[in-house]
Design a protein around this motif. Structure first.
Motif, mmCIF file in Angstrom:
data_model
loop_
_atom_site.group_PDB
_atom_site.id
_atom_site.type_symbol
_atom_site.label_atom_id
_atom_site.label_comp_id
_atom_site.label_asym_id
_atom_site.label_seq_id
_atom_site.Cartn_x
_atom_site.Cartn_y
_atom_site.Cartn_z
ATOM 1 N N ALA A 100 -61.492 -38.232 -17.709
ATOM 2 C CA ALA A 100 -62.820 -39.058 -19.342
ATOM 3 C C ALA A 100 -61.232 -39.348 -19.873
ATOM 4 N N LYS A 101 -61.772 -39.520 -21.618
ATOM 5 C CA LYS A 101 -60.355 -40.724 -22.095
ATOM 6 C C LYS A 101 -61.855 -40.530 -23.342
ATOM 7 N N ARG A 102 -61.220 -40.281 -24.464
ATOM 8 C CA ARG A 102 -61.667 -40.373 -25.836
ATOM 9 C C ARG A 102 -62.197 -42.090 -25.900
ATOM 10 N N GLY A 103 -63.492 -41.802 -25.954
ATOM 11 C CA GLY A 103 -64.631 -43.428 -26.047
ATOM 12 C C GLY A 103 -65.305 -43.760 -24.714
ATOM 13 N N ALA A 104 -64.454 -42.802 -23.632
ATOM 14 C CA ALA A 104 -65.134 -43.522 -22.494
ATOM 15 C C ALA A 104 -64.750 -42.764 -20.802
ATOM 16 N N VAL A 105 -65.384 -43.079 -20.048
ATOM 17 C CA VAL A 105 -65.178 -42.126 -18.901
ATOM 18 C C VAL A 105 -65.655 -43.228 -18.042
ATOM 19 N N PHE A 106 -64.584 -42.896 -16.671
ATOM 20 C CA PHE A 106 -63.941 -44.199 -15.939
ATOM 21 C C PHE A 106 -63.818 -43.005 -14.485
ATOM 22 N N TRP A 107 -63.800 -44.256 -13.599
ATOM 23 C CA TRP A 107 -63.233 -43.930 -11.771
ATOM 24 C C TRP A 107 -62.507 -44.630 -11.255
ATOM 25 N N LYS A 108 -61.954 -44.608 -10.233
ATOM 26 C CA LYS A 108 -61.220 -45.777 -8.893
ATOM 27 C C LYS A 108 -61.952 -45.785 -8.267
ATOM 28 N N ALA A 109 -62.097 -46.406 -7.378
ATOM 29 C CA ALA A 109 -62.894 -46.585 -6.559
ATOM 30 C C ALA A 109 -63.303 -47.713 -5.614
ATOM 31 N N ASP A 110 -63.874 -48.329 -4.468
ATOM 32 C CA ASP A 110 -63.987 -49.249 -4.172
ATOM 33 C C ASP A 110 -65.448 -50.016 -4.270
ATOM 34 N N MET A 111 -65.893 -50.727 -4.321
ATOM 35 C CA MET A 111 -66.934 -51.794 -4.859
ATOM 36 C C MET A 111 -68.259 -51.851 -3.710
ATOM 37 N N ASP A 112 -69.212 -51.292 -3.535
ATOM 38 C CA ASP A 112 -70.105 -51.661 -2.593
ATOM 39 C C ASP A 112 -71.224 -52.904 -3.533
ATOM 40 N N ILE A 113 -71.871 -53.624 -3.364
ATOM 41 C CA ILE A 113 -72.551 -54.592 -3.328
ATOM 42 C C ILE A 113 -74.194 -54.076 -3.479
ATOM 43 N N ASP A 114 -74.678 -54.296 -5.342
ATOM 44 C CA ASP A 114 -75.855 -53.463 -5.569
ATOM 45 C C ASP A 114 -76.299 -54.687 -5.562
ATOM 46 N N CYS A 115 -77.376 -55.716 -4.569
ATOM 47 C CA CYS A 115 -78.962 -56.769 -5.088
ATOM 48 C C CYS A 115 -80.305 -56.006 -5.149
ATOM 49 N N ASP A 116 -80.190 -54.897 -5.749
ATOM 50 C CA ASP A 116 -81.765 -54.024 -5.818
ATOM 51 C C ASP A 116 -82.102 -54.896 -7.504
ATOM 52 N N GLY A 117 -83.667 -55.041 -7.275
ATOM 53 C CA GLY A 117 -84.169 -55.451 -8.420
ATOM 54 C C GLY A 117 -84.280 -56.878 -8.124
ATOM 55 N N ARG A 118 -84.716 -57.912 -9.145
ATOM 56 C CA ARG A 118 -85.827 -58.587 -8.742
ATOM 57 C C ARG A 118 -85.543 -60.175 -8.054
ATOM 58 N N PRO A 119 -86.290 -60.185 -6.782
ATOM 59 C CA PRO A 119 -85.701 -60.673 -5.853
ATOM 60 C C PRO A 119 -85.335 -62.643 -6.172
ATOM 61 N N THR A 120 -84.544 -62.658 -4.972
ATOM 62 C CA THR A 120 -84.207 -63.838 -5.363
ATOM 63 C C THR A 120 -83.993 -64.799 -4.420
ATOM 64 N N LYS A 121 -82.855 -65.981 -4.216
ATOM 65 C CA LYS A 121 -82.287 -66.596 -3.013
ATOM 66 C C LYS A 121 -81.241 -65.352 -2.140
ATOM 67 N N ALA A 122 -80.144 -64.797 -2.978
ATOM 68 C CA ALA A 122 -79.327 -64.251 -3.302
ATOM 69 C C ALA A 122 -79.832 -63.075 -2.236
ATOM 70 N N CYS A 123 -80.492 -61.905 -3.526
ATOM 71 C CA CYS A 123 -80.485 -61.027 -3.136
ATOM 72 C C CYS A 123 -82.050 -60.563 -2.700
ATOM 73 N N ASN A 124 -82.747 -60.269 -1.361
ATOM 74 C CA ASN A 124 -83.641 -60.196 -1.223
ATOM 75 C C ASN A 124 -83.709 -59.288 0.045
ATOM 76 N N ARG A 125 -84.717 -58.700 1.403
ATOM 77 C CA ARG A 125 -85.197 -58.476 2.366
ATOM 78 C C ARG A 125 -84.211 -58.496 3.526
ATOM 79 N N ARG A 126 -84.427 -59.969 2.987
ATOM 80 C CA ARG A 126 -83.395 -60.855 4.332
ATOM 81 C C ARG A 126 -82.097 -60.920 4.089
ATOM 82 N N THR A 127 -81.145 -61.044 3.217
ATOM 83 C CA THR A 127 -80.268 -61.215 2.639
ATOM 84 C C THR A 127 -79.795 -59.757 2.585
ATOM 85 N N ASP A 128 -80.431 -58.855 2.671
ATOM 86 C CA ASP A 128 -80.422 -57.482 2.388
ATOM 87 C C ASP A 128 -80.190 -56.226 2.545
ATOM 88 N N PRO A 129 -80.366 -55.620 3.750
ATOM 89 C CA PRO A 129 -81.903 -54.347 4.755
ATOM 90 C C PRO A 129 -82.034 -53.209 3.813
#
Length: 257
Positions: A100-129
């Motif tokens: 925490a810093k005044r006005g914000a919280v933060f972390w330093k990490a990796d980035m995994d990809i979230d494709c959840d939500g509305r199914p699209t050409k890029a994000c669906n059960r075929r592209t993302d198990p």
């Protein structure tokens, strides 16, 4: 969260323990950039000077006016607010605190990809198990968020380790995501496992130049997530609103003592 090998995760964790420094650089926004000045005026026109008097990158090539280096300078030390640390992947050591810093919280990490939500050409059960048809937070019209188009970040689900809502972090909270000198504004759009951290939408990764493939993409380390307390982006699905709100909050964040 996507599972990587234990060896790779351990290497990422070791990298996170070392000081990181990233040069400022321009990048292409997925939408037309909008800059909000300290007096509250919103504009999509280029500015002649950047924050702190630095030469401005043309508005068409960057989001906001605050440099990555200035944001990272504010995250050089950590006042830990999580009761314990998070893992970046299944099987990895827990090395990442929420700070925490005044006005914000933060972390330093990796980035995994979230494709959840509305199914699209890029994000669906075929592209993302691991695809799931819903996100923790929804659009103003009740529809699920579109991970392929909307830059959003994922926060750990509430637990004894850390409850994001207790620190003012909820759906629509604006985040600055930084990778290799690039700044991408996003909103909090989903929650993940209670013990894992470091995930963002397909659109966030793509805008940062990170491979957005949910199966083989992402970044193994070097991503900083700064989540600003205070006013949120409304509506949550408007990236334009996130940029305007985020730039104003980022200016305030880097100027404070």
């Amino acid at each position: 969260m996507r599972t990587r090998t234990a060896a790779l995760a351990a290497a990422a964790g070791a990298a996170l323990l070392a000081p990181a420094s990233y040069p400022a650089a321009a990048h292409q926004s997925p939408d037309e950039p909008v800059v909000k000045s300290p007096d509250g005026q919103v504009s999509s026109a280029p500015t002649s000077r950047g924050y702190g008097g630095a030469p401005a990158v043309p508005a068409a090539a960057r989001e906001g006016s605050v440099r990555a280096a200035d944001l990272l300078a504010r995250t050089g030390s950590c006042r830990q607010i999580s009761h314990g640390r998070f893992r970046t992947d299944d099987g990895a050591r827990a090395t990442v605190p929420v700070c925490a810093k005044r006005g914000a919280v933060f972390w330093k990490a990796d980035m995994d990809i979230d494709c959840d939500g509305r199914p699209t050409k890029a994000c669906n059960r075929r592209t993302d198990p691991l695809f799931f048809h819903a996100t923790a937070f929804q659009q103003s019209d009740g529809r699920q968020l579109d991970a392929a188009r909307l830059p959003y970040v994922v926060v750990p689900g509430p637990s004894r380790r850390w409850k994001h809502a207790a620190h003012g972090i909820t759906g629509g909270t604006v985040a600055a995501v930084i990778h290799r000198g690039k700044v991408q504004y996003a909103v909090v759009g989903d929650t993940g496992p209670t013990d894992l951290i470091g995930e963002a939408s397909y659109a966030t990764a793509k805008a940062l130049g990170i491979r957005p493939d949910p199966k083989r993409g992402g970044a193994d380390s070097g991503v900083t997530y700064i989540l600003f307390k205070g006013p949120k982006a409304k509506p949550i699905e408007s990236h334009r609103a996130a940029v305007a709100r985020g730039d104003a909050l980022a200016q305030r964040f880097v100027r404070q003592n």
